[in-house]
Scaffold this active site. Sequence first.
Site, PDB file in Angstrom:
ATOM      1  N   HIS A   1      -1.830   5.918  -5.339  1.00  0.00           N
ATOM      2  CA  HIS A   1      -0.839   5.232  -4.507  1.00  0.00           C
ATOM      3  C   HIS A   1       0.428   6.083  -4.386  1.00  0.00           C
ATOM      4  O   HIS A   1       1.002   6.237  -3.308  1.00  0.00           O
ATOM      5  CB  HIS A   1      -0.418   3.900  -5.146  1.00  0.00           C
ATOM      6  CG  HIS A   1      -1.475   2.851  -5.206  1.00  0.00           C
ATOM      7  ND1 HIS A   1      -1.820   2.220  -6.374  1.00  0.00           N
ATOM      8  CD2 HIS A   1      -2.243   2.293  -4.234  1.00  0.00           C
ATOM      9  CE1 HIS A   1      -2.765   1.316  -6.129  1.00  0.00           C
ATOM     10  NE2 HIS A   1      -3.049   1.350  -4.838  1.00  0.00           N
TER      11      HIS A   1
ATOM     12  N   LYS B   1      -6.223 -14.292  -5.778  1.00  0.00           N
ATOM     13  CA  LYS B   1      -6.627 -13.236  -6.709  1.00  0.00           C
ATOM     14  C   LYS B   1      -5.691 -13.219  -7.910  1.00  0.00           C
ATOM     15  O   LYS B   1      -4.478 -13.021  -7.741  1.00  0.00           O
ATOM     16  CB  LYS B   1      -6.561 -11.882  -5.975  1.00  0.00           C
ATOM     17  CG  LYS B   1      -7.794 -11.018  -6.154  1.00  0.00           C
ATOM     18  CD  LYS B   1      -7.831  -9.951  -5.098  1.00  0.00           C
ATOM     19  CE  LYS B   1      -7.993  -8.555  -5.613  1.00  0.00           C
ATOM     20  NZ  LYS B   1      -7.913  -7.563  -4.527  1.00  0.00           N
TER      21      LYS B   1
ATOM     22  N   ARG C   1      -9.431   7.278   0.979  1.00  0.00           N
ATOM     23  CA  ARG C   1     -10.018   8.048  -0.124  1.00  0.00           C
ATOM     24  C   ARG C   1     -11.329   8.700   0.274  1.00  0.00           C
ATOM     25  O   ARG C   1     -11.616   9.820  -0.113  1.00  0.00           O
ATOM     26  CB  ARG C   1     -10.271   7.131  -1.328  1.00  0.00           C
ATOM     27  CG  ARG C   1      -9.019   6.722  -2.037  1.00  0.00           C
ATOM     28  CD  ARG C   1      -9.286   5.636  -3.030  1.00  0.00           C
ATOM     29  NE  ARG C   1      -9.734   4.422  -2.376  1.00  0.00           N
ATOM     30  CZ  ARG C   1      -9.820   3.244  -2.944  1.00  0.00           C
ATOM     31  NH1 ARG C   1      -9.535   3.113  -4.212  1.00  0.00           N
ATOM     32  NH2 ARG C   1     -10.207   2.188  -2.274  1.00  0.00           N
TER      33      ARG C   1
ATOM     34  N   SER D   1      -7.105   0.883  -8.616  1.00  0.00           N
ATOM     35  CA  SER D   1      -6.491   0.070  -9.681  1.00  0.00           C
ATOM     36  C   SER D   1      -7.571  -0.630 -10.489  1.00  0.00           C
ATOM     37  O   SER D   1      -7.466  -0.752 -11.717  1.00  0.00           O
ATOM     38  CB  SER D   1      -5.556  -0.983  -9.073  1.00  0.00           C
ATOM     39  OG  SER D   1      -4.505  -0.370  -8.367  1.00  0.00           O
TER      40      SER D   1
HETATM   41  O1  PNS Z   1      -4.426  -2.617  -2.322  1.00  0.00           O
HETATM   42  P1  PNS Z   1      -5.359  -3.425  -1.446  1.00  0.00           P
HETATM   43  O2  PNS Z   1      -5.777  -4.696  -2.137  1.00  0.00           O
HETATM   44  O3  PNS Z   1      -6.524  -2.610  -0.964  1.00  0.00           O
HETATM   45  O4  PNS Z   1      -4.514  -3.814  -0.134  1.00  0.00           O
HETATM   46  C1  PNS Z   1      -5.052  -4.608   0.898  1.00  0.00           C
HETATM   47  C2  PNS Z   1      -3.887  -5.233   1.710  1.00  0.00           C
HETATM   48  C3  PNS Z   1      -3.020  -6.076   0.779  1.00  0.00           C
HETATM   49  C4  PNS Z   1      -3.048  -4.140   2.306  1.00  0.00           C
HETATM   50  C5  PNS Z   1      -4.514  -6.122   2.832  1.00  0.00           C
HETATM   51  O5  PNS Z   1      -5.399  -7.024   2.278  1.00  0.00           O
HETATM   52  C6  PNS Z   1      -3.434  -6.853   3.615  1.00  0.00           C
HETATM   53  O6  PNS Z   1      -2.793  -6.272   4.464  1.00  0.00           O
HETATM   54  N1  PNS Z   1      -3.211  -8.149   3.280  1.00  0.00           N
HETATM   55  C7  PNS Z   1      -2.160  -8.939   3.845  1.00  0.00           C
HETATM   56  C8  PNS Z   1      -2.707 -10.108   4.659  1.00  0.00           C
HETATM   57  C9  PNS Z   1      -3.097  -9.645   6.059  1.00  0.00           C
HETATM   58  O7  PNS Z   1      -2.276  -9.203   6.837  1.00  0.00           O
HETATM   59  N2  PNS Z   1      -4.401  -9.750   6.338  1.00  0.00           N
HETATM   60  C10 PNS Z   1      -4.977  -9.334   7.609  1.00  0.00           C
HETATM   61  C11 PNS Z   1      -5.478  -7.904   7.543  1.00  0.00           C
HETATM   62  S1  PNS Z   1      -6.155  -7.386   9.094  1.00  0.00           S
END
Ligand code: PNS
Length: 169
Positions: A27, A51, A100, A137
């Site tokens: 990150h 979660k 990644r 993570s």
């Molecule tokens: O670190 P992660 O868990 O891979 O991050 C994923 C994250 C938090 C960036 C993604 O799930 C997100 O943007 N969530 C916010 C809710 C949202 O906007 N959802 C619609 C995505 S198209």
Amino acid sequence: MTGPESEGPQLRRAVCPGSFDPITNGHLDIIARASSLYDVVHVVVMINQAKQGLFTVDERIELIRQVTAEYGNVQVEAYHGLLVDYCKQRDIPAIVKGLRAVSDFDYELQMAQMNNGLSGVETLFIPTSPTYSFLSSSLVKEVATWGGDISHLVPPVVLEALKERLGKG
Ligand code: PNS
């Protein structure tokens, strides 16, 4: 208001969103590179109440603040809701994500297209450094739980926090 926020939309701003439970060197690599490309980088811990995290949102923010303190243009906060709403409310046109491997691409592309369709916000991908292409993570937590060495994968302050949380200190 003082600081970069008060200077208006001429500043190039981007969001680096994630769960950051906890932040890893992978990150940090993306945040550092985004901070060299944008005037202001908003690192946002997206709250997902479905979660259960190892760290609370406040703890994650505090760890991110500590490890990004050296970059003068990184701001850290949490948000509960759609990422595009966060962007819209702050007039931020870009989301920066790390990629990644090909396995990341399908879901990242879906999210990028959904977010663009919802709001016009653009997603820009930075290829993760090969050193961290396997890193997540979840894996860090799993290896740390069983006492594996993760000292090269997370910043020292995160290593200490993991040891304390997992009772390995
Ligand atoms: O670190 P992660 O868990 O891979 O991050 C994923 C994250 C938090 C960036 C993604 O799930 C997100 O943007 N969530 C916010 C809710 C949202 O906007 N959802 C619609 C995505 S198209």
